[in-house]
Every structure is written in structure tokens, then in C-alpha cells.
Enzyme design. Sequence first.
Site, mmCIF file in Angstrom:
data_model
loop_
_atom_site.group_PDB
_atom_site.id
_atom_site.type_symbol
_atom_site.label_atom_id
_atom_site.label_comp_id
_atom_site.label_asym_id
_atom_site.label_seq_id
_atom_site.Cartn_x
_atom_site.Cartn_y
_atom_site.Cartn_z
ATOM 1 N N HIS A 98 -3.220 1.724 -3.882
ATOM 2 C CA HIS A 98 -4.397 2.322 -4.527
ATOM 3 C C HIS A 98 -5.348 1.231 -5.031
ATOM 4 O O HIS A 98 -6.566 1.310 -4.821
ATOM 5 C CB HIS A 98 -3.966 3.206 -5.686
ATOM 6 C CG HIS A 98 -5.098 3.767 -6.490
ATOM 7 N ND1 HIS A 98 -5.705 4.962 -6.182
ATOM 8 C CD2 HIS A 98 -5.750 3.291 -7.576
ATOM 9 C CE1 HIS A 98 -6.681 5.199 -7.045
ATOM 10 N NE2 HIS A 98 -6.726 4.193 -7.904
ATOM 11 N N GLU A 99 -4.789 0.214 -5.687
ATOM 12 C CA GLU A 99 -5.636 -0.868 -6.197
ATOM 13 C C GLU A 99 -6.265 -1.666 -5.060
ATOM 14 O O GLU A 99 -7.419 -2.105 -5.162
ATOM 15 C CB GLU A 99 -4.828 -1.777 -7.126
ATOM 16 C CG GLU A 99 -4.270 -1.081 -8.363
ATOM 17 C CD GLU A 99 -5.322 -0.298 -9.134
ATOM 18 O OE1 GLU A 99 -6.504 -0.697 -9.126
ATOM 19 O OE2 GLU A 99 -4.955 0.728 -9.738
ATOM 20 N N HIS A 102 -9.352 -0.005 -3.897
ATOM 21 C CA HIS A 102 -10.575 -0.386 -4.617
ATOM 22 C C HIS A 102 -11.155 -1.688 -4.058
ATOM 23 O O HIS A 102 -12.381 -1.839 -3.965
ATOM 24 C CB HIS A 102 -10.280 -0.558 -6.106
ATOM 25 C CG HIS A 102 -10.070 0.723 -6.837
ATOM 26 N ND1 HIS A 102 -10.953 1.776 -6.762
ATOM 27 C CD2 HIS A 102 -9.075 1.128 -7.671
ATOM 28 C CE1 HIS A 102 -10.514 2.775 -7.513
ATOM 29 N NE2 HIS A 102 -9.373 2.410 -8.077
ATOM 30 N N HIS A 106 -14.849 -2.221 -2.422
ATOM 31 C CA HIS A 106 -15.749 -3.312 -2.825
ATOM 32 C C HIS A 106 -16.195 -4.103 -1.606
ATOM 33 O O HIS A 106 -17.384 -4.424 -1.454
ATOM 34 C CB HIS A 106 -15.018 -4.223 -3.818
ATOM 35 C CG HIS A 106 -15.879 -5.300 -4.387
ATOM 36 N ND1 HIS A 106 -15.390 -6.547 -4.710
ATOM 37 C CD2 HIS A 106 -17.209 -5.345 -4.680
ATOM 38 C CE1 HIS A 106 -16.371 -7.292 -5.183
ATOM 39 N NE2 HIS A 106 -17.480 -6.587 -5.179
#
Length: 227
Positions: A98-99, A102, A106
Site C-alpha cells: 500500500h505504501e 503511494h 507520486h
Amino acid sequence: MLMDLTLLLLIPAIVLSIYAQAKVTTTFNKYLKVGSARGANGAMVAQRILANNGMYDVKVEMTPGKLSDHYDPKSKTVRLSPEVYSGTSLASLGVAAHEVGHAIQHNNGYFPLELRSTFVPVAQIGSTLSFPIIILGLILGSSSFLNIGIYLFTAVVLFQIVTLPVEFNASSRAIGQLQAHGFIAPQEVTGVQKVLKAAALTYVAAAIAAILNLVRLLILSRILGED
């Protein structure tokens, strides 16, 4: 009396927030005990997903705390809590992916993430100053002060709303990456999804709480303006 009654608007938000926090804790702890069939830990999965997406400039580091995982766009660093960084559980892999989701957002210039980033400074100011100004307005009976506080708090509400598609998309990317690169077996997808859905519920609860708080403040502003 009318001002006190507006507090009733916050009850659903409080109940949902308590439920969401309990849900994410119990679900994470449950699947923290369920090991993945492939045996890779969160750090390995994060690094491999980044490499598979050609993102060699993003670092993966351990950070202290429980559920303290996050992506720092300024330093291009995925920071994972010890249980996620070293863990081989379905919870660990889901949170790590999940991280990284991100980080991929980006890297790809995902618009909702960029929009949220523009709200950060204003939302921080709004979060810090809105309620002191609102309380001052209520004490002084000044609708002008109250409205200034409401304008500042609106930035917080918008930030919470924009956060929702960012988090849902990161979870969707996480599942896709874990499946595409064989980090989880087909029968493990449901477990990872439950972890990520529970985490997403906390953001939904925060958004609903912010919206109801804003509605309450608007009602108070109208009452004060009529006095």
C-alpha cells in the site's frame, strides 16, 4: 440549548471512528499472524515492487512504532514499521505494498495525490488555527470570527475528502502489484483486501467526522448571526 443540540451531529462520527479504529487494529492483528505462502517480508516486497516499476530512486526504511507506515514524497522514502518491514504475514505485505502504491502514485503524477499535496499547508494551518478562532468567536458572540474559523476548517474538510481516492487507489495498486508479481497466492488475496479495507475505513470515518463538524459549525454560525 440549540447550540448544545448541534453536538448530536457528531455522535455518528464518534461511533464510526471508534468502530473504524477497533476494526483496523483487530484485522491487522489477525492477519499479522497469517504468514504468506511465498515467505517474503514487507521490506523485500516493497523493494521488488519498486524495482519492477523502475523506481530505483525510492528508499525503503524501517521506522519506529506500530502502524506508523507511510510514504514520504519529499525524500522519496517508504517507511515501514518493524512488524511490516520484517514481517512475512499477509498484513505486513498488504501494508508494505500500500505504501509503495503511494510511491507509484507520486512517480506517475497521480492527480488526486498532487491535489492533496497542495492542500497540506493550508490544511495544517486550518487544523491549528480554526478551533481557537471558532471558540473565540463563540465566547465573544462574533459571527465574523466564527466564519473565519469555518473557512479555515473547510480546508481540513477538503483535505480529508481528497485523501479518500488517494488511499483507495493505493490499496487497489497494492493488490494489483502483489498479484502481478506473485507475492501472494490467489487464496491470500481476500486476507490482504480485508486488511486494506479496514485501514481505508479510518479515512472514511475521518472524512465523515470532518464533514459533520463543518455542518455543525455552519448551523452555529447561522444561530449566532440571528441573535
